[in-house]
Design a protein around this motif. Sequence first.
Motif, short mmCIF file in Angstrom:
data_model
loop_
_atom_site.label_atom_id
_atom_site.label_comp_id
_atom_site.label_asym_id
_atom_site.label_seq_id
_atom_site.Cartn_x
_atom_site.Cartn_y
_atom_site.Cartn_z
N LEU A 219 29.72 -8.55 6.76
CA LEU A 219 29.75 -9.92 6.44
C LEU A 219 29.94 -10.56 5.00
O LEU A 219 30.51 -11.52 4.86
N MET A 220 29.36 -9.78 4.10
CA MET A 220 29.76 -10.34 2.46
C MET A 220 31.17 -10.04 2.37
O MET A 220 31.75 -11.02 1.72
N GLU A 221 31.75 -9.06 2.87
CA GLU A 221 33.33 -8.97 2.61
C GLU A 221 34.03 -10.28 3.51
O GLU A 221 35.06 -10.70 2.88
N ARG A 222 33.62 -10.62 4.34
CA ARG A 222 34.23 -12.03 5.06
C ARG A 222 33.92 -13.01 4.25
O ARG A 222 34.98 -13.72 4.12
N PHE A 223 32.87 -13.17 3.52
CA PHE A 223 32.76 -14.27 2.66
C PHE A 223 33.87 -14.30 1.42
O PHE A 223 34.54 -15.01 1.07
N HIS A 224 34.07 -12.86 0.91
CA HIS A 224 35.14 -12.58 -0.20
C HIS A 224 36.42 -12.94 0.33
O HIS A 224 37.40 -13.55 -0.30
N VAL A 225 36.84 -12.46 1.47
CA VAL A 225 38.05 -12.58 1.95
C VAL A 225 38.28 -13.54 2.59
O VAL A 225 39.69 -14.43 2.34
N GLU A 226 37.92 -14.19 3.77
CA GLU A 226 38.20 -15.26 4.51
C GLU A 226 37.73 -16.51 3.92
O GLU A 226 38.56 -17.60 4.22
N LEU A 227 36.76 -16.73 3.16
CA LEU A 227 36.31 -17.82 2.37
C LEU A 227 36.73 -17.98 0.93
O LEU A 227 36.31 -18.97 0.16
N ASN A 228 37.17 -16.89 0.57
CA ASN A 228 37.68 -16.70 -0.99
C ASN A 228 36.60 -17.04 -2.03
O ASN A 228 36.81 -17.75 -3.02
N ALA A 229 35.41 -16.57 -1.58
CA ALA A 229 34.20 -16.57 -2.26
C ALA A 229 33.80 -15.51 -3.41
O ALA A 229 33.90 -14.66 -2.89
N HIS A 230 33.33 -15.75 -4.53
CA HIS A 230 32.66 -14.83 -5.33
C HIS A 230 31.44 -14.61 -4.32
O HIS A 230 30.62 -15.25 -3.98
N VAL A 231 31.10 -13.21 -4.69
CA VAL A 231 29.66 -12.77 -4.01
C VAL A 231 28.98 -12.08 -4.68
O VAL A 231 29.07 -11.12 -5.48
N LEU A 232 27.48 -12.32 -5.30
CA LEU A 232 26.63 -11.70 -6.06
C LEU A 232 25.38 -11.42 -5.34
O LEU A 232 24.76 -12.17 -4.91
N LEU A 233 25.13 -10.33 -5.30
CA LEU A 233 23.94 -9.56 -4.74
C LEU A 233 23.03 -9.12 -5.60
O LEU A 233 23.46 -8.36 -6.85
N THR A 234 21.73 -9.64 -5.79
CA THR A 234 20.67 -9.22 -6.74
C THR A 234 19.84 -8.04 -6.18
O THR A 234 19.38 -7.93 -5.23
N ALA A 235 19.22 -7.39 -7.14
CA ALA A 235 18.50 -6.41 -6.80
C ALA A 235 17.35 -5.97 -8.23
O ALA A 235 17.95 -6.22 -9.29
N GLN A 236 16.11 -5.79 -7.91
CA GLN A 236 15.31 -5.16 -8.63
C GLN A 236 15.60 -3.72 -9.30
O GLN A 236 16.40 -2.86 -8.38
N GLY A 237 15.30 -3.42 -10.47
CA GLY A 237 15.41 -2.00 -10.83
C GLY A 237 14.28 -1.09 -10.87
O GLY A 237 13.43 -1.71 -11.01
N GLU A 238 14.57 0.10 -10.89
CA GLU A 238 13.43 1.00 -11.15
C GLU A 238 14.18 2.26 -11.71
O GLU A 238 15.19 2.63 -11.70
N VAL A 239 13.04 3.41 -12.20
CA VAL A 239 13.49 4.55 -13.00
C VAL A 239 13.46 5.42 -11.65
O VAL A 239 12.59 5.63 -10.85
#
Length: 328
Positions: free
Chosen positions: A130-150
């Motif tokens: 689905l994120m790829e559809r936003f990128h390809v079909e809608l020509n959108a930047h896609v940013l996914l965030t996450a917390q970090g851990e060791v």
Amino acid sequence: MAVLNIQQGGTREPIRMVLYGANGIGKTTFGAGMPKPFVLAVEDGIGKIPVSHDKAHAKDYDTIIQTLMEVGAYFQRGEFKTLVVDSMDALQKKIMDKILREHGKKTLSDFSYGKGYELFRQEWEGYRDLMERFHVELNAHVLLTAQGEVRPIADPVNGSHDTYSMRIDKRAVGVLRDWADLVGYAQLRADPVRDKEGNITRLITTGERILSTSPSAAFDAKNRFDLPEKLPLAWVSLDQALDASFQQQYDPHRFAQQRNNAWPTQQPGALRAESLAGGSPAGGSLAGGNPAQRSASTGGGSWPTAQPQPAAPVQQAAHAYPGFGGPK
């Protein structure tokens, strides 16, 4: 119908990016600085940021998918150009809750033969699509965030050590990392203070926020653009670095340039003509030989003759989700 669609690379496109780091480091603020952003706040972390968003922290996973499909219509109309999903940690819990609820289980380990973890991976792959559809079909930047851990890393080359990574299951990390053009690690700059023997005694943080774009033993990162290893943690800095990268001539031999000159450098075009024809400089044959000769000697089929054809439209693969915007 012809399906071949040859394209020339080296043209800048919207970015597929994963950004992770400590809580409060500025990941959502980074996304808010991207072109015409929309933030799907799966965790309630918008605060005072004046950005268009949907507070999705109380929604289940299926409703979140429906929300994304509906907001896709706004991207089609050009009202938004960047999708920010904040964060993958919160989304992971909703994916797990969906699987456990539908199958009447308490944990993914309750499934037989690892089926729960396979369902979990499949849900992440559907989300990635689905994120790829936003990128390809809608020509959108896609940013996914996450917390970090060791996390401990069993490195057979450099020895076991700890490293920063995304605070989500390794199956999800694999799916998202493979998909992303850039996996960035956000951190505060820290300058070491050393004693007379050169040992680090403490670190002094300056408050400067840094985006690391290349992997190291200390953290996971990647980029497909030959970016500087460190940038200020702001979209304007990354945007300028991307422009500069695409303006530079691509050098496929850049990794062959060794600082200590310990490795001989093969110059482009140095292969002898007989090597290209299937023979070695010494008169023998290269492993495998000429591809055409290999095919003839093994009885393998040959490629069909390429016929000049007009450009054909890209064939869309079947998707698990319907069109953006919901029912007409």
